[in-house]
Enzyme design. Structure first.
Site, PDB file in Angstrom:
ATOM      1  N   CYS A 141     -18.961  -6.735   3.719  1.00 40.08           N
ATOM      2  CA  CYS A 141     -18.291  -5.480   4.046  1.00 40.08           C
ATOM      3  C   CYS A 141     -16.953  -5.478   3.323  1.00 40.08           C
ATOM      4  CB  CYS A 141     -18.094  -5.341   5.555  1.00 40.08           C
ATOM      5  SG  CYS A 141     -17.260  -3.789   6.043  1.00 40.08           S
ATOM      6  N   CYS A 184       0.538   0.541  10.290  1.00 38.76           N
ATOM      7  CA  CYS A 184       0.187  -0.548   9.373  1.00 38.76           C
ATOM      8  C   CYS A 184       1.409  -1.242   8.781  1.00 38.76           C
ATOM      9  CB  CYS A 184      -0.697  -0.007   8.260  1.00 38.76           C
ATOM     10  SG  CYS A 184      -1.317  -1.309   7.161  1.00 38.76           S
ATOM     11  N   ARG A 214     -17.789  -2.577  17.731  1.00 43.57           N
ATOM     12  CA  ARG A 214     -17.042  -3.827  17.564  1.00 43.57           C
ATOM     13  C   ARG A 214     -15.671  -3.767  18.221  1.00 43.57           C
ATOM     14  NH1 ARG A 214     -16.272  -4.208  12.058  1.00 43.57           N
ATOM     15  NH2 ARG A 214     -18.351  -5.047  11.873  1.00 43.57           N
ATOM     16  N   CYS A 220     -19.254   1.686   8.002  1.00 49.68           N
ATOM     17  CA  CYS A 220     -18.492   1.097   9.101  1.00 49.68           C
ATOM     18  C   CYS A 220     -17.270   1.982   9.284  1.00 49.68           C
ATOM     19  CB  CYS A 220     -18.090  -0.335   8.768  1.00 49.68           C
ATOM     20  SG  CYS A 220     -16.991  -1.118   9.980  1.00 49.68           S
ATOM     21  N   CYS A 273       0.839  -1.192   0.000  1.00 50.04           N
ATOM     22  CA  CYS A 273       0.000   0.000   0.000  1.00 50.04           C
ATOM     23  C   CYS A 273       0.878   1.247   0.000  1.00 50.04           C
ATOM     24  CB  CYS A 273      -0.915   0.015   1.220  1.00 50.04           C
ATOM     25  SG  CYS A 273      -1.994   1.469   1.281  1.00 50.04           S
ATOM     26  N   CYS A 284       0.504   5.034   6.657  1.00 51.31           N
ATOM     27  CA  CYS A 284      -0.118   4.885   7.975  1.00 51.31           C
ATOM     28  C   CYS A 284       0.892   4.274   8.945  1.00 51.31           C
ATOM     29  CB  CYS A 284      -1.362   4.013   7.885  1.00 51.31           C
ATOM     30  SG  CYS A 284      -2.580   4.602   6.661  1.00 51.31           S
ATOM     31  N   CYS A 311     -16.050  -9.653   6.082  1.00 54.45           N
ATOM     32  CA  CYS A 311     -15.388  -8.383   5.763  1.00 54.45           C
ATOM     33  C   CYS A 311     -14.126  -8.665   4.964  1.00 54.45           C
ATOM     34  CB  CYS A 311     -15.030  -7.637   7.045  1.00 54.45           C
ATOM     35  SG  CYS A 311     -16.431  -7.402   8.169  1.00 54.45           S
TER      36      CYS A 311
END
Length: 334
Positions: A128, A60, A266, A188, A53, A57, A97
Site C-alpha cells: 500500500c 499534519c 482499521r 484505502c 509537504c 493540512c 504501507c
C-alpha cells in the site's frame, strides 16, 4: 446481505443515535456475516519520505506550514525500504504501507517507487502506498508494478474539509480515488475524527465513503493526535476537544462497519492513547485491522509487544492466508 451504495445521510444519522449496545450488536452481526470474528489484520506503516509537504493540512506535522520540529528528508533508498518491509513481515505484518509527504509524486521518483512495490510484493506482503494526488499515468504505472492498495483519505465531511485543509479540495481527493479505481488498484480511504468536528460531520464522512460507486476495500479510522506546532494541535491541545469521546469513536467504527460490510475497517492513529477496553469494543463493533509497530509516520503508536499481549488477553489472532482484497472481490461479484 445486499451491499448498498445508496445510503442517505438521515439513514446514517439514525444509526449513530441507536442505543449503544444495539448499534454494536448490529455492527457485530454484519461483521460476522463477512469476516472472521477473531482475526485482525496487522499492517505496518513506514514514512519513506518525511516532511516538507506543501499542503497545509491542519493536523499534519509534516506540512511546511507546521512548526512541529519535523525535518524534511529525501525519498529513502530502495534497499532501506525493503529491509524495513522484511522486518515488518518477521513481526507478523500482512500489509506494508508506505507514505511520502508529497502533494503529488514527481515523475523522477516513479522508477524507485515502482522498484519498491515490486520488491515488497516479492516478499509476499500486500503493498500500500500513500503519495498524494496521482496523475492517470502514475496510477497506471503503480498498477503495472503490482501495487495492491492506494491510500488517499478524505479526512472528514465535505463541509468540514475546508476547515482542515485549504490547499486542495475534497473533489481533488475523490478524483485521485477515481484514478486509482480506474487503474485497478484497491482503494484505502478513511479519515480523522476528533478534529473539533460535529457528529453531523462524522455522518457526512461516512456517507461520502459509503456512497462511492464501490466502497473502499480498506477504511482507516484515525483519532486525531493533536501535535504542538500544527494548526489543529495548537487549537485543540489542553481543551476538552483534544480527545474524542471513546463511545463516540466506537460508534463511528460501528457505523462504518454497517454501511461498508466488506471493507477492512482499521484502527489507525490515536490507538496508543486508547485503553484495551476501548479497542476491544472497536473490534466487537467490526474493526478488523490495525497498524502495529512503534510509530505511524511521525506519530507514536502502540508497539508490537503491547499488541501481542492485548491479542493474547482478548483471544484474537493475526490474520493469515488469502488477501482480504481478493476475498472482497469474489464476494462482491457474487
Amino acid at each position: 446481505m445486499t451491499i448498498r451504495t445508496d445510503w442517505t445521510r438521515p439513514e446514517i444519522a439514525a444509526l449513530f443515535v441507536l442505543p449503544f449496545t444495539e448499534l454494536v450488536f448490529r455492527a457485530a452481526e454484519v461483521h460476522r456475516a463477512h469476516h472472521a470474528a477473531d482475526e485482525i489484520q496487522l499492517c505496518t506503516l513506514l514514512s519513506i519520505k518525511t516532511g516538507g509537504c506543501p499542503e497545509d493540512c491542519g493536523y499534519c506535522a509534516q506540512s511546511v506550514k507546521a512548526d512541529a520540529g519535523v525535518e524534511a528528508t529525501k525519498l529513502m533508498d530502495v534497499r532501506s525500504v525493503l529491509q524495513a518491509a522484511a522486518q515488518a513481515k518477521d513481526h507478523g505484518s500482512q500489509r506494508f504501507c508506505m507514505g511520502a509527504a508529497w502533494r503529488n509524486p514527481k515523475d523522477r521518483d516513479m522508477p524507485a517507487l515502482l522498484e519498491i512495490v515490486k520488491g515488497v510484493r516479492a516478499m509476499g506482503l500486500e503493498t500500500c502506498m500513500t503519495l498524494g494526488m496521482l496523475s492517470p499515468r502514475q496510477a497506471d504505472q503503480l498498477a503495472e508494478a503490482g501495487l495492491d492498495y492506494y491510500n488517499h483519505n478524505i479526512d472528514s465531511s465535505p463541509e468540514y474539509y475546508e476547515r482542515a485543509i485549504t490547499t486542495r479540495m475534497m473533489q481533488d481527493r475523490l478524483d485521485t480515488l477515481g484514478e486509482v479505481r480506474r487503474a485497478g488498484i484497491a482503494v484505502c480511504s478513511g479519515g480523522i475524527v476528533g478534529m473539533g468536528e460535529t457528529r453531523e460531520d462524522r455522518v457526512g464522512f461516512i456517507h461520502t465513503l459509503a456512497t462511492l460507486p464501490r466502497h473502499p476495500e480498506s477504511v482507516p479510522v484515525n483519532a486525531l493526535v493533536p501535535i504542538r506546532g500544527t494548526v489543529l494541535g495548537d487549537m485543540l491541545a489542553d481543551t476538552p476537544l483534544a480527545k474524542i469521546d471513546d463511545i463516540e469513536f466506537v460508534r463511528t467504527v460501528a457505523v462504518a462497519r454497517i454501511t461498508m460490510p466488506l471493507s477492512m475497517v482499521r484502527l489507525s492513529a490515536g490507538r496508543e492513547s486508547m485503553s484495551e477496553a476501548t479497542q476491544a469494543l472497536c473490534f466487537l463493533a467490526g474493526a478488523n485491522s490495525i497498524f502495529t509497530g512503534d510509530k505511524l509516520l511521525t506519530a507514536p503508536n502502540a508497539g508490537d509487544d503491547a499488541d501481542g499481549a492485548m491479542f493474547a488477553r482478548l483471544g484474537l489472532t493475526a490474520m493469515q492466508g488469502e488477501e482480504p482484497m481478493r476475498a472482497w472481490a469474489v464476494e462482491a461479484a457474487e
